[in-house]
Design a protein around this motif. Sequence first.
Motif, PDB file in Angstrom:
ATOM      1  N   THR A 106      28.158   9.597  -6.231  1.00  0.00           N
ATOM      2  CA  THR A 106      27.139   9.437  -5.179  1.00  0.00           C
ATOM      3  C   THR A 106      26.487  10.874  -4.871  1.00  0.00           C
ATOM      4  O   THR A 106      27.022  11.834  -5.243  1.00  0.00           O
ATOM      5  N   ILE A 107      25.456  10.952  -4.316  1.00  0.00           N
ATOM      6  CA  ILE A 107      24.818  12.369  -4.016  1.00  0.00           C
ATOM      7  C   ILE A 107      25.946  13.225  -3.117  1.00  0.00           C
ATOM      8  O   ILE A 107      26.047  14.259  -3.479  1.00  0.00           O
ATOM      9  N   GLU A 108      26.561  12.415  -2.064  1.00  0.00           N
ATOM     10  CA  GLU A 108      27.366  13.011  -1.275  1.00  0.00           C
ATOM     11  C   GLU A 108      28.639  13.483  -2.242  1.00  0.00           C
ATOM     12  O   GLU A 108      29.045  14.741  -2.043  1.00  0.00           O
ATOM     13  N   GLN A 109      29.146  12.778  -2.920  1.00  0.00           N
ATOM     14  CA  GLN A 109      30.426  13.248  -3.882  1.00  0.00           C
ATOM     15  C   GLN A 109      29.588  14.572  -4.795  1.00  0.00           C
ATOM     16  O   GLN A 109      30.319  15.268  -5.015  1.00  0.00           O
ATOM     17  N   MET A 110      28.500  14.452  -5.508  1.00  0.00           N
ATOM     18  CA  MET A 110      28.116  15.480  -6.219  1.00  0.00           C
ATOM     19  C   MET A 110      27.826  16.822  -5.501  1.00  0.00           C
ATOM     20  O   MET A 110      28.225  17.991  -5.902  1.00  0.00           O
ATOM     21  N   VAL A 156      29.800  20.039  -6.823  1.00  0.00           N
ATOM     22  CA  VAL A 156      29.516  21.240  -7.471  1.00  0.00           C
ATOM     23  C   VAL A 156      29.721  22.566  -6.484  1.00  0.00           C
ATOM     24  O   VAL A 156      29.694  23.640  -7.245  1.00  0.00           O
ATOM     25  N   THR A 157      29.899  22.145  -5.352  1.00  0.00           N
ATOM     26  CA  THR A 157      30.183  23.593  -4.457  1.00  0.00           C
ATOM     27  C   THR A 157      31.612  24.223  -4.737  1.00  0.00           C
ATOM     28  O   THR A 157      31.816  25.378  -4.688  1.00  0.00           O
ATOM     29  N   GLU A 158      32.221  23.348  -5.617  1.00  0.00           N
ATOM     30  CA  GLU A 158      33.577  23.992  -6.172  1.00  0.00           C
ATOM     31  C   GLU A 158      33.471  24.980  -7.170  1.00  0.00           C
ATOM     32  O   GLU A 158      34.370  25.830  -7.509  1.00  0.00           O
ATOM     33  N   PHE A 159      32.180  25.004  -7.728  1.00  0.00           N
ATOM     34  CA  PHE A 159      31.989  25.792  -8.832  1.00  0.00           C
ATOM     35  C   PHE A 159      30.973  26.813  -8.836  1.00  0.00           C
ATOM     36  O   PHE A 159      31.429  28.130  -9.291  1.00  0.00           O
ATOM     37  N   HIS A 160      29.996  26.842  -8.123  1.00  0.00           N
ATOM     38  CA  HIS A 160      28.946  27.910  -7.858  1.00  0.00           C
ATOM     39  C   HIS A 160      28.226  27.323  -6.454  1.00  0.00           C
ATOM     40  O   HIS A 160      27.885  26.520  -6.481  1.00  0.00           O
ATOM     41  N   PRO A 161      27.724  28.436  -5.658  1.00  0.00           N
ATOM     42  CA  PRO A 161      26.991  28.346  -4.674  1.00  0.00           C
ATOM     43  C   PRO A 161      25.764  27.639  -4.966  1.00  0.00           C
ATOM     44  O   PRO A 161      25.189  26.988  -3.969  1.00  0.00           O
ATOM     45  N   LEU A 206      22.897  16.642  -9.663  1.00  0.00           N
ATOM     46  CA  LEU A 206      21.978  15.653  -9.823  1.00  0.00           C
ATOM     47  C   LEU A 206      22.520  14.093 -10.375  1.00  0.00           C
ATOM     48  O   LEU A 206      23.452  14.242 -11.219  1.00  0.00           O
ATOM     49  N   THR A 207      21.944  13.371  -9.817  1.00  0.00           N
ATOM     50  CA  THR A 207      22.420  12.141 -10.179  1.00  0.00           C
ATOM     51  C   THR A 207      21.229  11.150 -10.187  1.00  0.00           C
ATOM     52  O   THR A 207      20.110  11.317  -9.548  1.00  0.00           O
TER      53      THR A 207
END
Length: 120
Positions: free
Chosen positions: A29-33, A37-42, A47-48
């Motif tokens: 979902t948008i919320e899960q995405m 992604v914040t775990e990798f780079h700010p 996108l989904t």
Amino acid sequence: MVQAIDNVEKKSGVKIAPVFVSVDPERDTIEQMKEYVTEFHPRLMGLTGSPDDIKQLAKSFRVYYMKTGDEGDDYLVDHSIIMYLMDPTWQFVKFFGKNYTLEELSQGLMDEMNSHGKKK
């Protein structure tokens, strides 16, 4: 990918907009995405879209993906692992596979950015 982006930005001063596109829109979902992604780079954008949107996008970029081991919510998605360098107008420049070292990817990005900039 994100380490290479940071390397390129330090060397060139050019800000790159990293984007991650999910090939599992039924689960991502948008919320899960946003959280993922914040775990990798700010600045990594996640996108989904609808299953049809993702199918069309994957086809246009020649990305393979397939849902496997379907048992309810417990399934995997097999997919190709490709990074695409796009120009500021979102036109394709080059793709990079998963077998690059950090140094090779960083240099490859720099080389393509320099070469592409000279063509314009």
